[in-house]
Enzyme design. Structure first.
Site, PDB file in Angstrom:
ATOM      1  N   GLY A 106     -20.831  57.126 -13.779  1.00 34.55           N
ATOM      2  CA  GLY A 106     -19.775  57.774 -13.244  1.00 34.55           C
ATOM      3  C   GLY A 106     -19.264  58.789 -14.266  1.00 34.55           C
ATOM      4  O   GLY A 106     -19.963  59.909 -14.517  1.00 34.55           O
ATOM      5  N   GLY A 107     -18.409  58.594 -15.030  1.00 31.71           N
ATOM      6  CA  GLY A 107     -17.901  59.641 -16.071  1.00 31.71           C
ATOM      7  C   GLY A 107     -18.851  60.212 -17.235  1.00 31.71           C
ATOM      8  O   GLY A 107     -18.802  61.520 -17.215  1.00 31.71           O
ATOM      9  N   SER A 160     -19.795  51.905 -17.133  1.00 31.14           N
ATOM     10  CA  SER A 160     -19.507  52.348 -18.417  1.00 31.14           C
ATOM     11  C   SER A 160     -20.966  52.641 -19.130  1.00 31.14           C
ATOM     12  O   SER A 160     -20.823  52.425 -20.417  1.00 31.14           O
ATOM     13  CB  SER A 160     -18.566  51.553 -19.356  1.00 31.14           C
ATOM     14  OG  SER A 160     -17.272  51.637 -18.884  1.00 31.14           O
ATOM     15  N   GLY A 169     -15.244  52.246 -15.358  1.00 31.74           N
ATOM     16  CA  GLY A 169     -14.411  53.473 -15.975  1.00 31.74           C
ATOM     17  C   GLY A 169     -13.332  52.758 -16.999  1.00 31.74           C
ATOM     18  O   GLY A 169     -12.406  53.427 -17.395  1.00 31.74           O
ATOM     19  N   ASN A 200     -22.986  59.541 -10.405  1.00 35.39           N
ATOM     20  CA  ASN A 200     -21.781  59.600  -9.345  1.00 35.39           C
ATOM     21  C   ASN A 200     -20.465  60.175  -9.919  1.00 35.39           C
ATOM     22  O   ASN A 200     -19.862  59.690 -10.663  1.00 35.39           O
ATOM     23  CB  ASN A 200     -21.447  58.048  -8.847  1.00 35.39           C
ATOM     24  CG  ASN A 200     -20.160  57.821  -7.940  1.00 35.39           C
ATOM     25  OD1 ASN A 200     -19.909  58.808  -7.291  1.00 35.39           O
ATOM     26  ND2 ASN A 200     -19.869  56.671  -7.926  1.00 35.39           N
ATOM     27  N   TRP A 201     -20.370  61.400  -9.141  1.00 44.41           N
ATOM     28  CA  TRP A 201     -19.445  62.231  -9.774  1.00 44.41           C
ATOM     29  C   TRP A 201     -17.855  62.063  -9.255  1.00 44.41           C
ATOM     30  O   TRP A 201     -17.064  62.246  -9.697  1.00 44.41           O
ATOM     31  CB  TRP A 201     -19.776  63.618  -9.341  1.00 44.41           C
ATOM     32  CG  TRP A 201     -20.715  64.370 -10.127  1.00 44.41           C
ATOM     33  CD1 TRP A 201     -21.235  63.991 -11.270  1.00 44.41           C
ATOM     34  CD2 TRP A 201     -21.037  65.790 -10.216  1.00 44.41           C
ATOM     35  NE1 TRP A 201     -21.942  64.794 -11.645  1.00 44.41           N
ATOM     36  CE2 TRP A 201     -21.957  65.989 -11.153  1.00 44.41           C
ATOM     37  CE3 TRP A 201     -20.482  66.810  -9.391  1.00 44.41           C
ATOM     38  CZ2 TRP A 201     -22.378  67.076 -11.536  1.00 44.41           C
ATOM     39  CZ3 TRP A 201     -21.231  68.008  -9.532  1.00 44.41           C
ATOM     40  CH2 TRP A 201     -22.241  68.427 -10.570  1.00 44.41           C
ATOM     41  N   LYS A 202     -17.917  61.124  -8.482  1.00 46.95           N
ATOM     42  CA  LYS A 202     -16.620  60.352  -7.807  1.00 46.95           C
ATOM     43  C   LYS A 202     -16.094  61.874  -7.356  1.00 46.95           C
ATOM     44  O   LYS A 202     -16.670  62.734  -6.696  1.00 46.95           O
ATOM     45  CB  LYS A 202     -15.863  59.625  -8.532  1.00 46.95           C
ATOM     46  CG  LYS A 202     -16.826  58.668  -9.039  1.00 46.95           C
ATOM     47  CD  LYS A 202     -15.934  57.398  -9.969  1.00 46.95           C
ATOM     48  CE  LYS A 202     -17.151  56.444 -10.286  1.00 46.95           C
ATOM     49  NZ  LYS A 202     -16.629  55.082 -10.973  1.00 46.95           N
ATOM     50  N   GLU A 228     -15.127  51.263  -5.435  1.00 38.78           N
ATOM     51  CA  GLU A 228     -13.850  52.069  -5.130  1.00 38.78           C
ATOM     52  C   GLU A 228     -13.608  52.139  -3.836  1.00 38.78           C
ATOM     53  O   GLU A 228     -12.536  52.161  -2.997  1.00 38.78           O
ATOM     54  CB  GLU A 228     -14.010  53.499  -5.603  1.00 38.78           C
ATOM     55  CG  GLU A 228     -13.677  52.946  -7.144  1.00 38.78           C
ATOM     56  CD  GLU A 228     -14.533  54.123  -8.154  1.00 38.78           C
ATOM     57  OE1 GLU A 228     -14.759  55.368  -7.572  1.00 38.78           O
ATOM     58  OE2 GLU A 228     -14.549  53.813  -9.329  1.00 38.78           O
ATOM     59  N   HIS A 275     -19.697  51.550  -2.575  1.00 41.44           N
ATOM     60  CA  HIS A 275     -19.423  51.631  -3.800  1.00 41.44           C
ATOM     61  C   HIS A 275     -17.994  50.791  -3.837  1.00 41.44           C
ATOM     62  O   HIS A 275     -17.129  50.619  -3.084  1.00 41.44           O
ATOM     63  CB  HIS A 275     -18.768  53.016  -4.246  1.00 41.44           C
ATOM     64  CG  HIS A 275     -18.716  52.937  -5.843  1.00 41.44           C
ATOM     65  ND1 HIS A 275     -17.475  52.775  -6.320  1.00 41.44           N
ATOM     66  CD2 HIS A 275     -19.367  53.445  -6.756  1.00 41.44           C
ATOM     67  CE1 HIS A 275     -17.629  52.785  -7.545  1.00 41.44           C
ATOM     68  NE2 HIS A 275     -18.611  53.444  -8.004  1.00 41.44           N
ATOM     69  N   GLU A 279     -22.947  46.886  -9.924  1.00 42.29           N
ATOM     70  CA  GLU A 279     -21.785  47.640 -10.696  1.00 42.29           C
ATOM     71  C   GLU A 279     -20.775  46.429 -10.670  1.00 42.29           C
ATOM     72  O   GLU A 279     -19.874  46.332  -9.652  1.00 42.29           O
ATOM     73  CB  GLU A 279     -21.214  48.665  -9.896  1.00 42.29           C
ATOM     74  CG  GLU A 279     -22.348  49.853  -9.948  1.00 42.29           C
ATOM     75  CD  GLU A 279     -21.548  51.167  -9.923  1.00 42.29           C
ATOM     76  OE1 GLU A 279     -22.104  52.017 -10.417  1.00 42.29           O
ATOM     77  OE2 GLU A 279     -20.614  51.347  -9.037  1.00 42.29           O
TER      78      GLU A 279
HETATM   79  P1  13P Z   1     -18.322  54.727 -15.128  1.00 42.16           P
HETATM   80  O1  13P Z   1     -19.793  55.099 -15.595  1.00 42.16           O
HETATM   81  O2  13P Z   1     -17.354  56.036 -15.085  1.00 42.16           O
HETATM   82  O3  13P Z   1     -17.898  53.171 -15.598  1.00 42.16           O
HETATM   83  O4  13P Z   1     -18.561  54.601 -13.633  1.00 42.16           O
HETATM   84  C1  13P Z   1     -19.383  53.658 -12.799  1.00 42.16           C
HETATM   85  C2  13P Z   1     -19.846  53.727 -11.459  1.00 42.16           C
HETATM   86  O5  13P Z   1     -18.818  53.296 -10.762  1.00 42.16           O
HETATM   87  C3  13P Z   1     -20.792  54.514 -10.924  1.00 42.16           C
HETATM   88  O6  13P Z   1     -20.879  54.617  -9.610  1.00 42.16           O
END
Ligand code: 13P
Length: 250
Positions: free
Chosen positions: A234-235, A213, A173, A9-11, A97, A95, A167
């Site tokens: 994510g990251g 993470s 993050g 997930n590149w956000k 967020e 998600h 999640e």
């Molecule tokens: P991180 O891997 O950056 O913690 O993000 C997780 C996430 O929200 C994937 O959708």
């Protein structure tokens, strides 16, 4: 027997040229990975570039959100059929967020999931508890509530096409990964809720991903848990080498 899904997930990161550059090195690094499905979900504007850049590869593309109406006067929104028409095959729904910053609810998650399925997209539906909810011992209740509101109203045929992502919000993050045991416990709660509502076959078949993470150095211990059927990253999905190391965790 459940094929893992390793999803990124590149956000809100990368533009079209950065997207093309990512795939020009990533595709070759995962070309031998037949043990899993590989999905990358870039921002909407990069979806066509990502679809083009992964044609003929084993990498599939998804969006990060959709609106449940097919078309209309909804400025700024993108519908499921529009996403499907780009060649993308997946979509992330609900998600944390989006729940936290954009007012998404279990009800909108349900509507978006139905819209995705009607357009032939494969939904990755996210659930997870806040730190305060975990600390007050409410994790199982929160997860069951999100399942009951967002997923339980689906028909069995619809549910069979859904992937769930657990999640924990406190692990996103923050560098604080849930331990494999904490994650597995939550997956067991969710699979139990699926079993109660949709029966044994559905519970044994549904893929439940872990997100929060995930990094190349912790993916193996997470994937060693029988109830963890993949990851939503994510990251660490932004770097082609790093994410290929996650995909190739074996
Ligand atoms: P991180 O891997 O950056 O913690 O993000 C997780 C996430 O929200 C994937 O959708």
């Amino acid at each position: 027997m459940r094929k893992p899904v390793m999803a990124g997930n590149w956000k809100m990161y990368k533009n079209p040229s950065e997207t093309a550059a990512f795939f020009s090195s990533f595709n070759a690094l995962v070309a031998q990975a037949s043990h899993c499905e590989i999905v990358i979900c870039p921002p909407f504007v990069n979806v066509p570039t990502a679809v083009d850049a992964t044609k003929g590869s084993n990498v599939e593309i998804g969006a990060q959100n959709l609106y449940w109406v097919k078309e209309g006067a909804f400025t700024g929104e993108v519908s499921a059929p529009m996403i499907q028409a780009t060649g993308a095959q997946w979509v992330i729904i609900g998600h944390s967020e989006r729940r936290q910053y954009f007012g998404e609810t279990d009800e909108s998650v349900y509507k978006k999931t139905v819209a995705a399925l009607e357009a032939g997209l494969k939904p990755i539906v996210c659930v997870g508890e806040l730190l305060s909810q975990r600390e007050s011992g409410a994790t199982a209740e929160v997860l069951k509530g999100q399942f009951t509101g967002g997923l339980a109203p689906l028909t069995p045929e619809q549910f069979a096409k859904v992937v769930i992502a657990y999640e924990p919000v406190w692990a996103i993050g923050t560098g604080k990964t849930a331990t494999p045991e904490i994650a597995a416990d939550a997956h067991i709660v969710l699979r139990g809720a699926v079993r109660e509502k949709f029966g044994d076959a559905a519970a044994d078949a549904v893929r439940i991903l872990y997100g929060g993470s995930v990094k190349p150095d912790n993916v193996k211990s997470l994937m060693a848990k029988p109830d963890i059927d993949g990851v939503l990253v994510g990251g660490a999905s932004l770097d082609p080498k790093g994410f290929s190391n996650i995909v190739n965790f074996l």
